[in-house]
Design a protein around this motif. Structure first.
Motif, PDB file in Angstrom:
ATOM      1  N   PRO A  75      24.952  18.327  -9.581  1.00 58.58           N
ATOM      2  CA  PRO A  75      24.261  18.346 -10.865  1.00 58.58           C
ATOM      3  C   PRO A  75      23.342  17.137 -10.928  1.00 58.58           C
ATOM      4  O   PRO A  75      23.471  16.193 -10.157  1.00 58.58           O
ATOM      5  CB  PRO A  75      25.373  18.233 -11.890  1.00 58.58           C
ATOM      6  CG  PRO A  75      26.471  17.551 -11.194  1.00 58.58           C
ATOM      7  CD  PRO A  75      26.269  17.708  -9.709  1.00 58.58           C
TER       8      PRO A  75
ATOM      9  N   LYS B  16      36.412  19.605 -29.738  1.00 57.91           N
ATOM     10  CA  LYS B  16      35.615  20.158 -28.641  1.00 57.91           C
ATOM     11  C   LYS B  16      36.225  21.473 -28.139  1.00 57.91           C
ATOM     12  O   LYS B  16      37.446  21.617 -28.133  1.00 57.91           O
ATOM     13  CB  LYS B  16      35.560  19.168 -27.474  1.00 57.91           C
ATOM     14  CG  LYS B  16      34.672  17.939 -27.699  1.00 57.91           C
ATOM     15  CD  LYS B  16      33.210  18.197 -27.381  1.00 57.91           C
ATOM     16  CE  LYS B  16      32.325  17.011 -27.739  1.00 57.91           C
ATOM     17  NZ  LYS B  16      32.541  15.870 -26.850  1.00 57.91           N
TER      18      LYS B  16
ATOM     19  N   ALA C 197      24.746  18.367 -22.158  1.00 58.02           N
ATOM     20  CA  ALA C 197      25.529  19.014 -21.120  1.00 58.02           C
ATOM     21  C   ALA C 197      26.554  19.933 -21.742  1.00 58.02           C
ATOM     22  O   ALA C 197      27.207  20.682 -21.058  1.00 58.02           O
ATOM     23  CB  ALA C 197      26.222  17.972 -20.276  1.00 58.02           C
TER      24      ALA C 197
END
Ligand SMILES: Cc1cc2nc3c(=O)[nH]c(=O)nc-3n(C[C@H](O)[C@H](O)[C@H](O)COP(=O)(O)OP(=O)(O)OC[C@H]3O[C@@H](n4cnc5c(N)ncnc54)[C@H](O)[C@@H]3O)c2cc1C
Ligand SMILES: Cc1cc2nc3c(=O)[nH]c(=O)nc-3n(C[C@H](O)[C@H](O)[C@H](O)COP(=O)(O)OP(=O)(O)OC[C@H]3O[C@@H](n4cnc5c(N)ncnc54)[C@H](O)[C@@H]3O)c2cc1C
Lengths: 402, 402
Positions: free
Chosen positions: A20, A400, A236
């Motif tokens: 990445p 999250k 991200a």
């Protein structure tokens, strides 16, 4: 096999692994289940992580495959390693990752092909995979992205849907793959190929691709781009709120992933959606780049981009995965609303095609509603049971994913 | 991509997938995280299962990747698919598996090589992998197994440590791989290679290998072997009690998996252990085969095998995985005790080498204590929390794994 210990400062990623961009740490890559340009051949983080050391919410140390273990395959109990890969910090804190390494290829060749349209470029990708060419990287740029990358890197790419292709193999198999690739590219109306085989030339091409994020931001005026050291404005985790640049212009990168056979349709529809929503920036003059503070570049973009929104597309299309990098004015609520509506449509389009709302960026805060649509109630309940079992006091990244 | 629905009668496995023996169903293969001869190149069940439909303990239907979804990669929430693969029926009942398919190779070649000893055969395997030859199958037989297989199939293999190798590729890359393979085999003192490329010839070689289990059983006198239809005496789950043949002679297959670099040592030590424990059958005359009832073969083994115990070795060594097939008299408690002690030593030897007590057969009942040693208390507690969260009333395969 090799063992990397990831603790600040972050260890560099092995180039053949997930690759990445930016300054990801290995444990961060494991935590997000990251992947990248090499995943089509070498897999995402998940099959490449053999073991993780995790600090559990109660402070105890877990080794997901048992302390010190690194066999290539295991059938001993539930696969805890795969559970923690991609858990986005919600189940425990990863402090060590044991990774599988892949041998470096004997020979490598890279090329760029331009196509008459995004449909042709993606159809070419599907054919490459169906012909079982063991392609090592196959990256897609739409014409907006190709133009932006070409200008940002000073390489001047044709303003066209583009594939950036890399092949690995022995000298003999490389020649064979190159020939197959040339035939398939030609069949899809692509430009004829020139191959870069030297290291420097190859790295130049990939650095052009790796700067896609910055090249996209450069489509907006007054955009500040930090190279390294934290807040670079990327999201991200699919969370709009995670992007916070000091200037009003900011980038939001969203990704989806669909079965390869559905990719051409989904990419073409997304392109039409971007155009209809005037999210695709028009091409214009090269932005002026002026290097200011260390690692900080101030971009003065072309004036006629000030009104539109930019949404170039870039994709690890060999996996059926692509991104839209949306650059917008964070102080304009109407623009933010259009971005939000577009990303919801994109996510639902991927789901309708049998895909996922995120192939690599994760759920974070921004994609929790899409996750529910993707998994259904039973799926979400199962995730919640696992979270409650492993983190009963909801200490780890609360809010999250779930 | 293709979707298989597995319900009785069992669907056949795709030959390029995990390729376990016998009459495994696809959902059974997913439930055990099975793998086999092709896993070294194409992976085990885990990376090849894209989605599972599961009946949860409360009767609700879960689709581990969401209903109807089959992208090649996902970063949307915890990886439920990998959690259910290898869960051995303890978390839910699998009723449908969506699998990744791989293209059939253009050309295939198979060969057999004999080596001066097990150490040389396994060292050769390590070199093949380190040289990045993209070997499709690399199967090891010790000299006892080679002899038994050769006799059972009527092919008469040399009584020597043996590798059975398969290569896949285009014509050109196949020729290159063959040459590399010949060099590495020769360096390790292996016999020179003759390649089988025709389908019939190749299938003959693999059917010899796939009958290893029956060939091993044939090392014992009066051993009854059922072909198909269930109880064939194999223990896929490491449980001695799971084997129940009507005759006193029965087989018990146990497996371990270690990092490739440690494989030669572990195989050599295991061979010495087998010899020291007189678990390795001596070679002798071919057993008489007499076909009785439909699918039932009565084997009259060579008389001088009646006292010893047979423990031939066979392995998917490209993954660091190997099996000992222990054939013993189930009515002799002393023999059963020696088998148990041997398998414990084997498991602990693999753990000491950074491996796992089972690479593919799973934990079942027989390896629960080894699992605890492998994972440690934190690991076992984590498995237990997950089990309790998803199956609070302990309805699914109670007592298995945990
Ligand atoms: C220019 C650019 C290009 C990118 N390209 C790609 C790409 O190609 N593919 C891709 O997958 N991603 C890509 N990303 C996203 C990002 O690089 C990845 O998500 C990366 O894995 C994040 O790693 P990090 O160490 O920066 O983690 P962070 O961004 O710091 O954290 C990410 C998440 O993981 C959690 N986390 C981080 N470390 C740990 C830990 N040790 N234990 C537990 N939880 C942890 C955090 O809580 C957070 O939820 C890109 C980002 C940028 C800016
Ligand atoms: C000759 C021979 C060779 C073999 N070779 C291999 C090999 O190379 N590699 C390998 O991995 N294995 C091998 N095995 C073991 C066996 O083939 C595998 O474990 C296989 O995956 C079992 O599948 P099955 O459908 O027969 O399941 P079963 O044996 O019926 O069940 C196995 C376990 O899975 C559970 N289970 C089965 N179906 C489901 C379901 N639908 N949902 C939930 N749980 C379920 C059962 O409860 C049980 O715990 C071999 C066995 C034999 C006899």
């Amino acid at each position: 096999m090799w063992e990397w210990t990831s603790s600040p400062p972050a260890s560099p990623a092995h180039p053949l692994l997930a690759d990445p961009g930016a300054d990801a740490s290995l444990c961060g890559m494991a935590a997000t289940g990251a992947s990248g340009t090499n995943a089509v051949r070498y897999g995402t983080m998940r099959p490449n992580v053999l073991n993780l050391r995790v600090v559990l919410p109660d402070g105890r140390l877990l080794h997901t495959a048992g302390p010190g273990r690194q066999p290539r395959k295991r059938a001993a109990g539930y696969d805890l390693t795969s559970l923690f890969v991609g858990s986005e910090g919600t189940l425990g804190f990863l402090t060590q990752a044991t990774l599988r390494l892949h041998p470096l290829p004997e020979a490598t060749a890279v090329t760029i092909a331009s196509f008459p349209g995004v449909g042709a470029a993606v159809a070419c990708t599907v054919q490459v995979l169906q012909a079982a060419v063991p392609v090592a990287r196959i990256e897609f740029l739409d014409e907006v992205m190709a133009d932006a990358c070409g200008r940002f890197s000073g390489m001047g790419l044709p303003v066209a849907a583009t594939l950036l292709l890399e092949l690995h193999g022995s000298r003999c198999s490389l020649a064979e793959q190159q020939q197959q690739m040339e035939e398939i590219v030609q069949e899809n109306g692509g430009s004829s190929l020139a191959w870069a085989e030297g290291l420097e030339e190859r790295e130049q091409l990939w650095s052009m691709r790796h700067n896609a994020w910055y090249a996209a931001l450069a489509l907006r005026p007054g955009c500040q781009v930090r190279h390294k050291d934290g807040d670079d404005g990327s999201s991200a985790h699919g969370a709009l709120s995670a992007t916070a640049l000091p200037s009003p212009a900011q980038g939001y990168s969203t990704d989806v992933c669909v079965p390869i056979s559905r990719l051409p349709d989904v990419v073409v529809e997304t392109k039409q959606d971007l155009q209809a929503s005037s999210l695709t920036g028009q091409q214009g003059h090269s932005p002026l780049r002026q290097r200011g503070l260390r690692g900080l570049t101030i971009l003065h973009a072309t004036p006629h981009l000030t009104r539109g929104l930019a949404g170039p597309m870039v994709g690890h299309v060999g996996d059926g995965n692509f991104h839209c990098i949306l650059v917008f004015n964070s102080q304009d609520p109407e623009e933010a609303q259009r971005i939000h509506a577009f990303t919801q449509r994109l996510g639902r389009r991927a789901l309708a095609a049998g895909g996922t709302c995120t192939g690599e960026h994760g759920v974070g805060l921004g994609k929790r509603a899409l996750l529910q649509e993707e998994l259904g109630q039973e799926g979400l309940d199962t995730l919640r049971s696992i979270k409650a079992a492993l983190d009963p006091h909801n200490l780890m990244n609360p809010g999250k994913v779930l």
